[in-house]
Design a protein around this motif. Structure first.
Motif, mmCIF file in Angstrom:
data_model
loop_
_atom_site.group_PDB
_atom_site.id
_atom_site.type_symbol
_atom_site.label_atom_id
_atom_site.label_comp_id
_atom_site.label_asym_id
_atom_site.label_seq_id
_atom_site.Cartn_x
_atom_site.Cartn_y
_atom_site.Cartn_z
ATOM 1 N N CYS A 275 79.593 106.764 10.039
ATOM 2 C CA CYS A 275 80.318 106.066 9.118
ATOM 3 C C CYS A 275 80.566 104.777 9.903
ATOM 4 O O CYS A 275 81.200 104.528 10.913
ATOM 5 N N SER A 276 80.126 103.514 9.228
ATOM 6 C CA SER A 276 80.310 102.161 9.858
ATOM 7 C C SER A 276 81.006 101.288 9.008
ATOM 8 O O SER A 276 80.827 101.430 7.605
ATOM 9 N N ALA A 277 81.828 100.465 9.670
ATOM 10 C CA ALA A 277 82.796 99.649 8.768
ATOM 11 C C ALA A 277 82.963 98.314 9.374
ATOM 12 O O ALA A 277 82.884 98.214 10.728
ATOM 13 N N THR A 278 83.183 97.208 8.807
ATOM 14 C CA THR A 278 83.470 95.954 9.154
ATOM 15 C C THR A 278 85.067 95.323 8.982
ATOM 16 O O THR A 278 85.570 95.964 8.005
ATOM 17 N N GLY A 279 85.546 94.573 9.676
ATOM 18 C CA GLY A 279 86.639 93.858 9.443
ATOM 19 C C GLY A 279 87.371 93.267 10.658
ATOM 20 O O GLY A 279 86.647 93.604 11.815
ATOM 21 N N ASN A 280 88.437 92.627 10.591
ATOM 22 C CA ASN A 280 89.010 91.971 11.895
ATOM 23 C C ASN A 280 90.601 92.157 11.479
ATOM 24 O O ASN A 280 91.125 91.718 10.658
ATOM 25 N N PRO A 281 91.128 92.822 12.608
ATOM 26 C CA PRO A 281 90.393 93.672 13.738
ATOM 27 C C PRO A 281 89.569 94.851 13.434
ATOM 28 O O PRO A 281 89.551 95.175 12.158
ATOM 29 N N MET A 282 88.728 95.174 14.450
ATOM 30 C CA MET A 282 87.737 96.177 14.058
ATOM 31 C C MET A 282 88.475 97.461 13.567
ATOM 32 O O MET A 282 89.214 98.177 14.197
ATOM 33 N N PRO A 283 88.244 97.972 12.325
ATOM 34 C CA PRO A 283 88.830 99.368 12.022
ATOM 35 C C PRO A 283 88.482 100.521 12.721
ATOM 36 O O PRO A 283 87.552 100.630 13.431
ATOM 37 N N ASN A 284 89.553 101.358 12.680
ATOM 38 C CA ASN A 284 89.301 102.764 13.210
ATOM 39 C C ASN A 284 88.681 103.718 12.109
ATOM 40 O O ASN A 284 89.270 103.609 10.949
ATOM 41 N N ILE A 285 87.625 104.395 12.441
ATOM 42 C CA ILE A 285 87.221 105.439 11.586
ATOM 43 C C ILE A 285 87.876 106.938 11.739
ATOM 44 O O ILE A 285 87.860 107.339 12.724
ATOM 45 N N THR A 286 88.176 107.286 10.536
ATOM 46 C CA THR A 286 88.842 108.822 10.501
ATOM 47 C C THR A 286 88.218 109.712 9.752
ATOM 48 O O THR A 286 87.932 109.209 8.554
ATOM 49 N N TRP A 287 87.904 111.004 10.120
ATOM 50 C CA TRP A 287 87.335 111.867 9.226
ATOM 51 C C TRP A 287 88.028 113.040 8.754
ATOM 52 O O TRP A 287 89.072 113.375 9.581
ATOM 53 N N THR A 288 88.247 112.965 7.389
ATOM 54 C CA THR A 288 88.771 114.463 6.825
ATOM 55 C C THR A 288 87.735 115.140 5.976
ATOM 56 O O THR A 288 86.873 114.841 5.543
ATOM 57 N N ARG A 289 88.276 116.309 5.453
ATOM 58 C CA ARG A 289 87.679 117.129 4.648
ATOM 59 C C ARG A 289 88.596 117.401 3.314
ATOM 60 O O ARG A 289 89.359 117.787 3.261
#
Length: 635
Positions: A275-289
């Motif tokens: 999973c890739s994302a953009t933004g400022n500041p750089m986003p944190n990626i979290t996985w859930t089910r």
């Protein structure tokens, strides 16, 4: 100007008084308006008068025009000529003083022609020097006044300092630039080499840019490309400036997920979710089910990549990728993970107990990525839908219903599921045997060498007999015991309803026994065996019970005081022996608490409430048994 009489006589009174006079003397005006002596030489006094008059009144046209009295007399009226001469006579005292000395000297004596030329030369030289001094004085005064004005004028200074600003996308950017004493200096806003504003004039064509409250720069509806350095500059000789740094905070936006959000993988294969994302500041990626924990047992996992090893159907589902950087709303995207696998079957009950005339239900739970085809077989024969055999399917639950069970219906049934990835089979057994018995007696005995043990069992057919096994749990002591070992197994003693005293004596005595081995045939030996070996007793069930739940109780004798024993039991009906019951532990007492007796109890009830119990005191046991034997002989 003071005019001497000698001058009047020499130049003529009319000329000095500003009146016209014909040219009949030696003195006359030359072509450029200067007075000439009788010999044609320049008159120094006229030159000085003309020069000083021009320096005093530069704004009048007559002062800059050439003094040609005689040549231009026809173009000017007498009053005009008089006014011009009056202005020429308003010379400075310095000029009058400078010209009076040579004039007086000239009047005192009459020099020769050579001496007159020298005098005129000196007069011209003095006149030039005086003119130069006057001009220099005027220039110096002008420069001094200009310098004074510059020194008295304050330099502009910045009140606002350089700063760093952060704005979110869509906000209004406001950049202050306050200056003290700006005067007439031009203040400009720049971004790089691009000029945004100059003074109060907006230069950039961007409609979002404007000046408010003086020179404060405002940019509406901030966008990501507005980030950078903005310079406020004052256009002095050495330009002064401040720089504001603008950072644009951009909410997260997910730009890529694995396979566009849908992924299929075979069972046993590893899976890599990205999973890739953009933004400022750089986003944190979290996985859930969704509606479940992650395969590793955690609720969430923080990383742009999530790896699942050894996929199976339990790890499939919807995985949610969440990007968050604290600006605006979080961004989410999901990946639906399909696991391709052969059918997986689980049975609801591997053994189904039934009886003749009853209804039996065999259930298989079948899972598959694509809906598998499910068939039922008995042994090798496929079962089709009939009046007695009903096949049902509800989702993953597949059921075979057998109505009015016949004895030939007992046996093994197979549930077979097939899809494009493979075929799977599970077996369900339909039996008429009893279920495993369950012990109901208390774990502590009230006697030191005896224990009354009881159990119940479910069976659709009457129980015909029980087989009780028991042994001492611990102890290494070897002792003689009654028993016959054949093929390494101790035979059991069967109570056939005869003499109860003899039966009880037989299983508790310490007599010699016959041991047949594979080498020497039958020999009378005293065999030693451990007290921890299993001992078994076969008990007939009498009378037969046709209730579903049946039971039995038996008094074990010859036990060790204050010891722990383990017991197990089997039951048999017309269809065979049941499985062993769960192990049951009981403990003997170290003292007797009741009169010894012998008890054999038979239970038969659909609810376990009908119990047949025989408790016989030891004192009356012989009489009861003898009477029973006589009663049977009478028949």
């Amino acid at each position: 100007m003071e005019i001497y009489d000698g001058d009047r006589q020499k130049y003529g009174a009319s000329v000095l008084d500003g009146e016209e006079e014909p040219s009949n003397g030696r003195s006359q005006l030359n072509g450029d308006g200067r007075l000439l002596g009788g010999d044609g030489s320049d008159n120094a006094v006229g030159a000085v008068v003309r020069l000083t008059s021009q320096s005093q009144d530069d704004n009048e046209a007559a002062a800059s025009a050439p003094l040609n009295h005689f040549d231009n007399s026809s173009n000017l009226s007498a009053p005009s000529l008089r006014r011009r001469r009056s202005r020429q006579q308003a010379s400075t005292v310095i000029v009058s003083t400078a010209t009076s000395i040579p004039t007086a000297c000239y009047r005192s004596r009459r020099p020769t022609r050579t001496a007159g030329r020298k005098v005129r030369f000196h007069l011209q030289l003095v006149t030039v020097i005086v003119a130069v001094l006057l001009t220099q004085l005027t220039v110096n005064i002008s420069i001094g006044e200009a310098a004074s004005q510059i020194l008295n004028k304050a330099e502009p200074l910045f009140i606002t300092r350089s700063e760093a600003f952060k704005f979110a996308v869509g906000d209004t950017i406001t950049l202050p630039c306050e200056v003290s004493s700006p005067g007439s200096y031009v203040l400009a806003w720049k971004r790089g080499i691009a000029i945004l504003t100059a003074g109060t004039v907006k230069v950039t064509p961007d409609p979002r840019v404007r000046l408010v409250n003086g020179y404060t720069l405002q940019i509406l509806d901030a966008a990501a490309q507005d980030a950078g350095d903005y310079i406020c500059q004052i256009a002095t000789m050495n330009p002064r400036e401040i720089t504001h740094h603008v950072e644009i905070l951009v909410p997260p936006k997910i730009t890529h997920v694995t396979s566009g959000g849908h992924l299929q993988v075979r069972k046993g294969s590893p899976v890599r979710l990205e999973c890739s994302a953009t933004g400022n500041p750089m986003p944190n990626i979290t996985w859930t089910r969704k509606n479940n924990l992650l395969p590793n047992g955690e609720e969430q996992f923080t990383s742009s990549v999530y790896v699942i090893e050894n996929m199976d159907r339990h790890k499939g589902g919807t995985y949610i990728c969440t990007a968050n950087n604290g600006v605006g709303q979080v961004a989410t995207s999901q990946i639906i993970l399909h696991v391709l696998y052969p059918p997986e079957i689980s049975v609801e009950n591997p053994i189904v107990y039934s009886g003749e005339g009853q209804e039996a239900m065999l259930v298989c739970i079948v899972h598959g990525e694509s809906q598998p085809e499910v068939l039922w077989h008995k042994d090798t024969m496929q079962i089709d839908q009939t009046e007695r055999h009903v096949i049902e399917s509800r989702g993953a639950r597949h059921t075979l219903i057998i109505r009015k069970v016949h004895p030939q219906d007992f046996g093994n049934y197979s549930c077979i599921a097939d899809n494009q990835l493979g075929k799977t089979r599970k077996t369900v057994t339909l039996t008429g045997k009893p279920k495993a018995a369950v012990f109901r007696s208390m774990p502590n005995s009230q006697w030191k060498d005896r224990y009354n043990i009881s159990w119940i069992v479910d069976s659709h057919s009457p129980i015909e007999e029980y087989k009780l096994y028991y042994r001492l749990v611990d102890g290494d002591l070897l002792q003689n015991h009654d028993g016959v070992y054949m093929d390494n197994r101790k035979t059991h003693h069967t109570y056939m309803g005869g003499n109860m005293l003899e039966y009880d004596r037989k299983i508790t005595s310490f007599d010699a026994y016959s041991y047949n081995n594979a080498y020497g045939g039958g020999h009378n030996l005293h065999h030693k065996w451990s007290k921890t070996d299993w001992r078994d007793v076969v008990l007939p069930a009498f009378p037969y019970s046709h209730h579903y739940t049946q039971g039995m109780s038996y008094l074990l004798r010859g036990l060790e005081p204050d010891q722990q024993y383990e017991a197990r039991v089997q039951s048999r009906n017309r269809y065979g022996w049941s499985d062993f019951s769960e192990s049951f532990l009981f403990t003997t007492s170290n003292t007797d608490t009741e009169i010894r007796d012998l008890s054999v109890t038979h239970r038969g009830s659909s609810s376990g409430s009908s119990i047949y119990s025989h408790r016989i005191p030891s004192a009356c046991l012989a009489l009861v048994l003898v009477a029973a034997g006589l009663f049977r002989l009478s028949f």
